[in-house]
Design an enzyme around this catalytic site. Structure first.
Site, PDB file in Angstrom:
ATOM      1  N   GLY A 190       0.632  -1.069   0.488  1.00 43.46           N
ATOM      2  CA  GLY A 190      -0.253   0.141   0.219  1.00 43.46           C
ATOM      3  C   GLY A 190       1.054   0.805   0.009  1.00 43.46           C
ATOM      4  CG  ASN A 209      -3.354  -0.542 -13.004  1.00 43.83           C
ATOM      5  OD1 ASN A 209      -3.124  -1.146 -11.230  1.00 43.83           O
ATOM      6  ND2 ASN A 209      -2.492  -1.423 -13.457  1.00 43.83           N
ATOM      7  CG  HIS A 212       1.894  -1.990 -15.391  1.00 45.90           C
ATOM      8  ND1 HIS A 212       2.017  -3.420 -14.608  1.00 45.90           N
ATOM      9  CD2 HIS A 212       3.343  -2.025 -16.386  1.00 45.90           C
ATOM     10  CE1 HIS A 212       2.771  -4.559 -15.486  1.00 45.90           C
ATOM     11  NE2 HIS A 212       3.581  -3.781 -16.135  1.00 45.90           N
TER      12      HIS A 212
END
Ligand code: GAR
Length: 205
Positions: free
Chosen positions: A12, A112, A114
Site C-alpha cells: 500500500g 491503475n 504499472h
C-alpha cells in the site's frame, strides 16, 4: 467533490502517497474507502492510521468467477458513494484482473499504476522483464483500465534508467519512487477534470 475508492492487495505504498497528498490538500477529492482482497495487506493499517475506512473482501473463494467477486466490490464502492457518476477507483497494487462488467460500469473511472513503460512488459514482474530483455530504460505508467490487462489509455509515464548492475529489487525501488510522484499527480488531474479520453489517447489540459 468526487469520492475516491482505492483497491489494494499488499504493502500500500502508492495508496499511502495518494492519501498523504490528499491530506496535504494537494488533491480535491474525498478518500472514502480502501478495499483489500487480502486480510493481511499491510496497507490496511496505514489507511486506518490516515483516517480512511477500510473493508476486506477476500478473493480466495472467487478464483473462477471474476464478476461475482467484483459485484461485492461494486456494492461496497456504492455504499461509500464511489459511483460511476461521482467516483474514481484507483488500483494501487491490486493484484487481480477485474471483470469487463466492472470496467464497463465504471467506464474511464478506473485507473491503475504499472511498474513499466507500457505497452512494454505488462503483467507480473515487469521490472525483471525489463532487465531480462536488456532494456536501457524502464519506468512506470498510470493508465485507465480497460477490459484487457495493462492496455488502457495511458495518462502519464515516468522514465527510469536501468543500470548494468540493477537487480529486480534495486530497479523496483527506483521505479517505485517515480510511482509515488505520478500517481497522486494523475488523481489531481482527474479530480480537476483535466483529463480527456479520445479513443486510445488521453489529452491533459
Ligand atoms: C507497485 O510497484 C505497482 O506498480 C505494482 O505493484 C506494486 C504495489 O506496491 N502493480 C503492478 O504490478 C500491477 N500490474 P504498493 O502496494 O506499495 O503500492
Amino acid at each position: 467533490m468526487l469520492n475516491l475508492g482505492i483497491l489494494i492487495s499488499g504493502r500500500g505504498s502508492n495508496m499511502e502517497y495518494i492519501l498523504k497528498s490528499i491530506k496535504q490538500k494537494k488533491i480535491p477529492i474525498n478518500p472514502v474507502i480502501v478495499i483489500s482482497n487480502k486480510s493481511d495487506a499491510k496497507g490496511l493499517e496505514i489507511a486506518q492510521k490516515l483516517g480512511v475506512k477500510t473493508e476486506i473482501i477476500e478473493s480466495n473463494d472467487f478464483k473462477g468467477n471474476k464478476f461475482e467477486y467484483d459485484k461485492k466490490i461494486i456494492r461496497v464502492l456504492e455504499k461509500y458513494g464511489v459511483t460511476p457518476s461521482n467516483g474514481l477507483v484507483c488500483l494501487a497494487g491490486f493484484m487481480r484482473i477485474i471483470s469487463p462488467e466492472f470496467v464497463k460500469k465504471y467506464k474511464n473511472r478506473i485507473i491503475n499504476i504499472h511498474p513499466a513503460l507500457l505497452p512494454s512488459f505488462p503483467g507480473l514482474h515487469a521490472q525483471k522483464q525489463a532487465i531480462d530483455y536488456g532494456s536501457k530504460y524502464s519506468g512506470c505508467t498510470v493508465h485507465f483500465v480497460d477490459s484487457e490487462v495493462d492496455t488502457g489509455p495511458i495518462i502519464l509515464q515516468a522514465i527510469v534508467k536501468i543500470k548494468k548492475e540493477d537487480t529486480e529489487k534495486t530497479l523496483s525501488k527506483r521505479i517505485l519512487k517515480k510511482e509515488h510522484q505520478i500517481y497522486p499527480e494523475v488523481i489531481r488531474l482527474f479530480a480537476e477534470k483535466k483529463i480527456e479520453v479520445l479513443g486510445r489517447k488521453t489529452i491533459i489540459s
